[in-house]
Write an enzyme that holds these catalytic residues in place. Structure first.
Site, short mmCIF file in Angstrom:
data_model
loop_
_atom_site.label_atom_id
_atom_site.label_comp_id
_atom_site.label_asym_id
_atom_site.label_seq_id
_atom_site.Cartn_x
_atom_site.Cartn_y
_atom_site.Cartn_z
N ASP A 350 47.28 27.33 46.27
CA ASP A 350 45.96 27.94 46.26
C ASP A 350 45.40 27.95 44.84
O ASP A 350 46.11 28.32 43.88
CB ASP A 350 46.08 29.37 46.79
CG ASP A 350 44.77 30.12 46.77
OD1 ASP A 350 43.85 29.70 47.50
OD2 ASP A 350 44.67 31.12 46.04
N GLU A 387 45.03 22.63 45.78
CA GLU A 387 43.61 22.95 45.91
C GLU A 387 43.06 22.85 44.49
O GLU A 387 43.19 23.79 43.70
CB GLU A 387 43.41 24.36 46.48
CG GLU A 387 41.94 24.68 46.72
CD GLU A 387 41.72 26.11 47.19
OE1 GLU A 387 40.80 26.32 48.02
OE2 GLU A 387 42.45 27.01 46.75
#
Length: 701
Positions: A350, A387
């Site tokens: 993330d 990401e």
């Protein structure tokens, strides 16, 4: 003696032995448990042992700096302790926020390396945030775990090639929490509940599940009256989230998670974890003291204003100091643990671009932690997915550091959405995305699988809502609809939200099939969001992080209601992985074959692609010489039907073109079994508005 705020806590020395500095955390050894903890600026450390999670400590050991400290490591061995023991720490030291120091000896702190966590029913985030307030009875506690006490029965990570991977992004709780999942009440929303639904995943055909955060998180890290459902609020990087376990014993979550991994591996499905190494649930300077803040605040976090404030490159209040040597080691140790002891197959990071920031917040050309992760021999072969952006504007899609990282391709999402809602100027970018985004990745000479292709994910609209809403509808989040992204590139097909209009519903289903077709056939690794195969809706909410209810849960009744979409995706995956071929030796993935194909672009007329801004159509001819196989893809995002020419191939000995997919047709004609595809008469094909067709032909055997 007793400490002033300890109540009945007895501070002991007699049973405390010097112990060792390594490994960090609580390590079960013969005769007891060794504890090791890093804190550079602490002046004193206490180890607290608990008999119950909601009571004061039953024993408190005070570490002697002469015997129990070496360098900045505090260490001790406690004889007689067993796995399942609850424990925590208190750290004494200066409280000087202007210098980045926030010690609070009243707070019970989690072990940063703790393998298990319990959360008492009386836990309160607000109480943990009050300076000087003793929270011994209400605090989270760490659990002593022996990770070797489990029978893996020969299981190992699968190491499936990326070219044979189809990812299914899912939420552990949301997958089975709805009562219509028909999972027993005691296992709904848990790792055990997911195990019961493995036959569904196997039948659908996905090869990997990407689980939203399963590290222990603070569910109270959310606005009042809501709950943190997604889990992007970690308090531990080693412990599985206790609420996802159906077992009530202290060691239950660890073994239940491993049961799930083992069961998924048995049917060939990999486990990828969505990991959050960019921030913690401790938040900003008004946040709670749970662990890292109270042990070495200026080591674990990127600070500003001389140390008084937390840098917020994550949009969540703080930013983990990933390139600090201690934090780097913790991150790598965490990854090793999940691979070695929990048999995880991969990780999706993330806001991974955070890990390229220095201690001053600047982007680094060669971030040490990212190279540590990539080059670690213990995690070689593990899937690493970034990401590649953060919440402060750092965007690294196509330029993320390293040789083996794959990336969530946000440009694929945006450009495919734009093409199918008939925007001008999209055909060139759309073509690039189909070929694995060489415009983005070609300069790095990477394989096409570097691009993880998706149209929807947990963050944003579901696929159903993408074709049902022009605007977000996040009122249920309690933030006056200000939260969530505004650049959705969605189109409601004529009516905002649910409708009984059959024509609009037909168009929405067609658009969904268009998105699925492109996602599954484009070069790269395809990812599907949980429930998109049955048109799961979040009622227009594009930021359902706080919706632990029917808005977010998988509605199992939709499988019957939208059986055509489910069937469509199932057959698409089978073709992608070529499972519809009988001979095992021939089961090379379609994506692997397309990588070797000779490809040429066309328009509605063969040899005449229209790259103009006003173009809304495109065709692709892919010839795979060694397979004696050809594909022809026709894409029509125009609002009227178009007639596409098909290349003349009879002179080369090929049979007629056969139609495999036409999203403009009703089910079951929209997609057929590969072996039953019927020949097309002639070399012209009328393709309905906003539709995709796929044809193939091959030389006779």
């Amino acid at each position: 003696m007793t400490t002033p705020n300890a109540g009945r806590e007895a501070v002991e020395r007699g049973d405390l032995l010097p112990g060792r500095t390594a490994p960090l955390g609580a390590t079960v050894e013969r005769g007891g448990v060794n504890f090791s903890l890093y804190s550079r600026n602490a002046t004193g450390i206490e180890l607290l042992l608990f008999d119950r999670e909601d009571e004061p400590p039953s024993r408190v050991f005070c570490f002697d700096p002469a015997d129990n400290r070496l360098y900045h490591y505090w260490h001790a061995f406690v004889p007689g302790l067993q796995p399942g023991q609850l424990y925590g720490f208190r750290a004494r030291g200066p409280f000087d926020p202007d210098q980045g120091l926030r010690f609070d000896a009243s707070k019970v702190l989690l072990d940063p390396y703790g393998r298990g966590v319990v959360v008492p029913g009386s836990y309160g985030r607000d109480e943990a945030a009050r300076d000087g307030s003793d929270n011994a009875s209400t605090s989270m506690k760490s659990v002593v775990v022996d990770p070797h006490a489990y029978d893996w029965e020969g299981d190992t990570p699968l190491h499936r090639p990326s070219s044979q991977t189809v990812i299914y992004e899912m939420h552990v709780r949301g997958f089975t929490q709805d009562p219509n999942s028909r999972v027993p009440a005691e296992t709904r929303g848990t790792f055990a509940g997911l195990i019961e639904k493995i036959p569904y995943l196997q039948d659908l055909g996905v090869t990997a599940v990407e689980l939203l955060p399963v590290f222990q998180f603070d569910a109270q890290d959310c606005p009042a009256g809501h709950v943190n459902y997604w889990g992007y609020a970690p308090v531990s990087f080693f412990a599985p989230h206790r609420a996802y376990s159906s077992r009530q014993d202290r060691l239950g979550p660890i073994d239940e998670f491993r049961d799930m991994v083992k069961a998924l591996h048995r049917v060939g499905i990999e486990v990828i974890l969505d990991v959050v190494y960019n921030h913690t649930a401790e938040g900003n300077e008004q946040g709670p003291t749970l662990s890292f803040r109270g042990l070495d605040n200026d080591a674990y976090y990127i600070l500003e204003g001389g140390g008084s404030h937390y840098a917020n490159y994550t949009g969540t209040g703080n930013t983990l100091n990933g390139n600090h040597p201690i934090v780097r080691r913790m991150i790598v140790d965490s990854l090793r643990y999940w691979v070695e002891e929990m048999h995880v197959d991969g990780f999706r990071f993330d806001l991974a671009s955070i890990l390229s920031r220095s201690e001053s917040g600047e982007s680094m050309a060669n971030p040490p932690v990212l190279w540590d992760i990539e080059t670690d021999p213990m995690t070689a072969g593990t899937k690493l997915i970034a990401e590649a952006w953060d919440a402060a504007g750092l965007y690294q899609v196509g330029s993320f550091i390293g040789d083996s990282w794959k990336e969530w391709n946000g440009r694929f999402r945006d450009d495919v959405r734009s093409f199918f809602r008939s925007e001008n100027g999209t055909v060139t970018r759309f073509a690039d995305r189909i070929l694995g985004s060489p415009e983005v990745y070609g300069h790095k000479n990477r394989e096409a699988e570097q691009s993880v292709n998706f149209v929807t994910c947990h963050d944003g609209f579901t696929l159903n809502d993408l074709v049902s809403y022009d605007s977000k509808h996040n009122e249920a989040n309690g933030e006056a609809n200000r939260d969530g992204g505004d650049d959705n590139r969605s189109w409601n097909c004529g009516v905002e939200g649910p409708t009984d209009n059959a024509a609009i519903e037909q168009l929405r289903s067609k658009q969904i099939k268009n998105f699925l077709t492109v996602t599954l056939f484009a070069l790269g690794v395809p990812m599907i969001l949980m429930g998109d195969e049955v048109r799961r809706t979040q009622r227009g909410n594009n930021n359902a992080y706080s919706q632990d209810n029917e808005v977010s849960w998988f509605d199992w009744s939709l499988i019957k209601k939208h059986a055509d979409i489910h069937r469509f995706l199932k057959l698409m995956i089978a073709r992608r992985l070529r499972r519809d071929i009988q001979a095992e030796r021939e089961r090379t993935s379609l994506e692997h074959l397309l990588l070797k194909a000779n490809m040429t672009w066309h328009g509605v007329k063969v040899g005449q692609p229209d790259w103009s801004s006003a173009s809304h159509s495109l065709a692709l001819h892919a010839e795979i010489p060694n397979e004696k196989l050809m594909f022809y893809f026709a894409f029509n995002s125009y609002w009227e039907p178009l007639e596409f020419e098909l290349p003349y191939v009879a002179q080369r000995g090929h049979g007629p073109w056969r139609r495999f997919i036409d999203t403009g047709l009703e089910s079951p004609a929209d997609i057929v079994e590969w072996s039953t595809a019927e020949p097309i008469q002639g070399l012209k094909y009328s393709l309905a508005s906003r539709s995709v067709a796929v044809f193939f032909t091959r030389l006779p055997d």
